[in-house]
Design a protein around this motif. Sequence first.
Motif, PDB file in Angstrom:
ATOM      1  N   ASP A 173       0.830  -1.211   0.000  1.00 63.22           N
ATOM      2  CA  ASP A 173       0.000   0.000   0.000  1.00 63.22           C
ATOM      3  C   ASP A 173       0.863   1.259   0.000  1.00 63.22           C
ATOM      4  N   ALA A 174       1.937   1.245   0.790  1.00 61.56           N
ATOM      5  CA  ALA A 174       2.819   2.410   0.840  1.00 61.56           C
ATOM      6  C   ALA A 174       3.483   2.634  -0.519  1.00 61.56           C
ATOM      7  N   ALA A 175       3.875   1.557  -1.179  1.00 58.54           N
ATOM      8  CA  ALA A 175       4.505   1.683  -2.493  1.00 58.54           C
ATOM      9  C   ALA A 175       3.527   2.247  -3.518  1.00 58.54           C
ATOM     10  N   PHE A 176       2.266   1.799  -3.453  1.00 59.01           N
ATOM     11  CA  PHE A 176       1.267   2.308  -4.402  1.00 59.01           C
ATOM     12  C   PHE A 176       1.030   3.800  -4.172  1.00 59.01           C
ATOM     13  N   MET A 177       0.917   4.206  -2.918  1.00 66.57           N
ATOM     14  CA  MET A 177       0.722   5.628  -2.613  1.00 66.57           C
ATOM     15  C   MET A 177       1.929   6.443  -3.076  1.00 66.57           C
ATOM     16  N   ARG A 178       3.110   5.914  -2.831  1.00 67.14           N
ATOM     17  CA  ARG A 178       4.348   6.592  -3.241  1.00 67.14           C
ATOM     18  C   ARG A 178       4.390   6.803  -4.748  1.00 67.14           C
ATOM     19  N   ASP A 179       4.008   5.767  -5.499  1.00 69.91           N
ATOM     20  CA  ASP A 179       4.135   5.813  -6.953  1.00 69.91           C
ATOM     21  C   ASP A 179       2.937   6.441  -7.653  1.00 69.91           C
ATOM     22  N   SER A 180       1.881   6.747  -6.897  1.00 70.14           N
ATOM     23  CA  SER A 180       0.713   7.423  -7.478  1.00 70.14           C
ATOM     24  C   SER A 180       0.555   8.832  -6.917  1.00 70.14           C
ATOM     25  N   GLN A 181       1.640   9.365  -6.372  1.00 68.07           N
ATOM     26  CA  GLN A 181       1.584  10.705  -5.781  1.00 68.07           C
ATOM     27  C   GLN A 181       1.070  11.755  -6.764  1.00 68.07           C
ATOM     28  N   VAL A 182       0.319  12.707  -6.200  1.00 65.50           N
ATOM     29  CA  VAL A 182      -0.086  13.891  -6.958  1.00 65.50           C
ATOM     30  C   VAL A 182       0.728  15.061  -6.399  1.00 65.50           C
ATOM     31  N   PRO A 183       1.602  15.669  -7.187  1.00 67.51           N
ATOM     32  CA  PRO A 183       2.417  16.765  -6.663  1.00 67.51           C
ATOM     33  C   PRO A 183       1.572  18.000  -6.390  1.00 67.51           C
ATOM     34  N   ILE A 184       1.981  18.772  -5.409  1.00 72.44           N
ATOM     35  CA  ILE A 184       1.273  19.999  -5.075  1.00 72.44           C
ATOM     36  C   ILE A 184       2.111  21.206  -5.456  1.00 72.44           C
ATOM     37  N   ASN A 185       1.440  22.227  -5.933  1.00 75.80           N
ATOM     38  CA  ASN A 185       2.093  23.493  -6.232  1.00 75.80           C
ATOM     39  C   ASN A 185       2.413  24.185  -4.908  1.00 75.80           C
ATOM     40  N   LEU A 186       3.682  24.318  -4.585  1.00 75.78           N
ATOM     41  CA  LEU A 186       4.079  24.848  -3.287  1.00 75.78           C
ATOM     42  C   LEU A 186       3.609  26.287  -3.058  1.00 75.78           C
ATOM     43  N   SER A 187       3.302  27.006  -4.119  1.00 77.61           N
ATOM     44  CA  SER A 187       2.826  28.387  -3.943  1.00 77.61           C
ATOM     45  C   SER A 187       1.486  28.416  -3.221  1.00 77.61           C
ATOM     46  N   ALA A 188       0.754  27.287  -3.222  1.00 76.49           N
ATOM     47  CA  ALA A 188      -0.536  27.240  -2.539  1.00 76.49           C
ATOM     48  C   ALA A 188      -0.381  27.494  -1.044  1.00 76.49           C
ATOM     49  N   PHE A 189       0.759  27.108  -0.474  1.00 75.02           N
ATOM     50  CA  PHE A 189       0.984  27.280   0.952  1.00 75.02           C
ATOM     51  C   PHE A 189       1.146  28.752   1.343  1.00 75.02           C
ATOM     52  N   ALA A 190       1.338  29.606   0.345  1.00 75.49           N
ATOM     53  CA  ALA A 190       1.494  31.038   0.615  1.00 75.49           C
ATOM     54  C   ALA A 190       0.208  31.817   0.373  1.00 75.49           C
ATOM     55  N   SER A 191      -0.869  31.144   0.010  1.00 74.65           N
ATOM     56  CA  SER A 191      -2.145  31.816  -0.270  1.00 74.65           C
ATOM     57  C   SER A 191      -2.883  32.110   1.034  1.00 74.65           C
ATOM     58  N   LYS A 192      -3.329  33.338   1.181  1.00 71.85           N
ATOM     59  CA  LYS A 192      -4.082  33.720   2.379  1.00 71.85           C
ATOM     60  C   LYS A 192      -5.545  33.299   2.245  1.00 71.85           C
ATOM     61  N   LEU A 193      -6.093  32.798   3.324  1.00 73.35           N
ATOM     62  CA  LEU A 193      -7.496  32.418   3.321  1.00 73.35           C
ATOM     63  C   LEU A 193      -8.390  33.644   3.483  1.00 73.35           C
ATOM     64  N   LYS A 194      -9.534  33.601   2.850  1.00 73.82           N
ATOM     65  CA  LYS A 194     -10.522  34.669   2.997  1.00 73.82           C
ATOM     66  C   LYS A 194     -11.536  34.336   4.091  1.00 73.82           C
ATOM     67  N   ASN A 195     -11.715  33.046   4.340  1.00 70.56           N
ATOM     68  CA  ASN A 195     -12.711  32.598   5.308  1.00 70.56           C
ATOM     69  C   ASN A 195     -12.122  31.546   6.238  1.00 70.56           C
ATOM     70  N   ALA A 196     -12.721  31.418   7.410  1.00 65.60           N
ATOM     71  CA  ALA A 196     -12.360  30.352   8.348  1.00 65.60           C
ATOM     72  C   ALA A 196     -13.660  29.741   8.849  1.00 65.60           C
ATOM     73  N   ALA A 197     -14.070  28.673   8.187  1.00 63.81           N
ATOM     74  CA  ALA A 197     -15.371  28.073   8.483  1.00 63.81           C
ATOM     75  C   ALA A 197     -15.472  27.577   9.920  1.00 63.81           C
ATOM     76  N   TRP A 198     -14.342  27.202  10.530  1.00 65.43           N
ATOM     77  CA  TRP A 198     -14.389  26.699  11.898  1.00 65.43           C
ATOM     78  C   TRP A 198     -14.829  27.752  12.895  1.00 65.43           C
ATOM     79  N   ARG A 199     -14.829  29.015  12.494  1.00 63.61           N
ATOM     80  CA  ARG A 199     -15.297  30.064  13.412  1.00 63.61           C
ATOM     81  C   ARG A 199     -16.813  30.030  13.592  1.00 63.61           C
ATOM     82  N   THR A 200     -17.524  29.440  12.642  1.00 68.17           N
ATOM     83  CA  THR A 200     -18.984  29.399  12.723  1.00 68.17           C
ATOM     84  C   THR A 200     -19.565  27.996  12.660  1.00 68.17           C
TER      85      THR A 200
END
Length: 263
Positions: A173-200
Amino acid sequence: MIKPLRNALVAAAVLGSVSQAALAQTPNNGRPAAAKNVVLVHGAFADGSGWRGVYDLLTARGYRVTIVQNPLTSLEDDVAATKRALGRQDGPTILVGHSWGGTVITEAGVDPKVSGLVYVSALSPDAGETTAQQYEGFAPATEFVVDKAQDGFAYVDRDKFKAGFAHDASDADAAFMRDSQVPINLSAFASKLKNAAWRTKPSWAVIASEDKAFDQAMLDHMAKRIGAKVTKVSASHALFMTQAKVVADVIDQAAKQAAAAAK
C-alpha cells in the motif's frame, strides 16, 4: 363564502403545507436533521483513492459520500473543486479534510450546506493567514522529506515516503501511494485564506499520534484553537487510509452531533 374569509383559509392551508414540509426536513419536533451527506477532501501528495476504507464504512451506514479529487494546483482550484462537490449535495453535509485538505475545507466550509467540519491530521488556518504560517514556532518534520521540482511543484521523497508518510501501511500500500503521488504546487501554501469556516461551524479533529509530517504540538495547537472535539489514534500521517474505522466513527459522530449543536 365571503372573499376575505376564503383568502384567509387558502393562506392558512398554504402555510400548513409549508410547515409540514419544513418539519419533514427537520424531524424530531422541529430539530435540524442529522447530516446524511459526507464530502471527503484529500491532502497534498495523495488522491481520493486513499479514502476508500472510510467510504465503504460510511456508505454501509447509509451515508451519501462524495470524494473530491483536488488538482493541487492552487488553493483557489482546490476550493473550487470542493465547492462543486458541495453543490451536488441535497442537504446538511459533513465536510472532511486530511492534511492540506484541512486548509481547503476551512475556506470552502462556509457553504451553507456544511453543518460540521472534520480535520484528519489537518491544517486549519484562520482568515487572513496562510498555510505556511501554521508551521511557525514548531519543530520541523525530520522524516517527512519533500523533493521540489523545477516548476514549483513537489513530491514526497521516494526513498523516505513510507517512513515519513505511511509507516503503518503495508509495504504494498505504501509503495502504491508513493508511486501514485499527486504533486502539489508549493505556492498554494502562501495563499491567504478569505474565510475560516471553523469560526462558525462545529469542528472535530482526528490526530495521528505518530504523524511524521507535522509536529504533535502543532496539531494539538490547531485543534485547540478551533475548539475541535479531539480523537487521538496511534497512526501515521496516512491515518485517513490506515485508520479508516476511527475516522469513519468520528465523521458519524459529527453528523449526529452537528444537528444538536445547530438547535
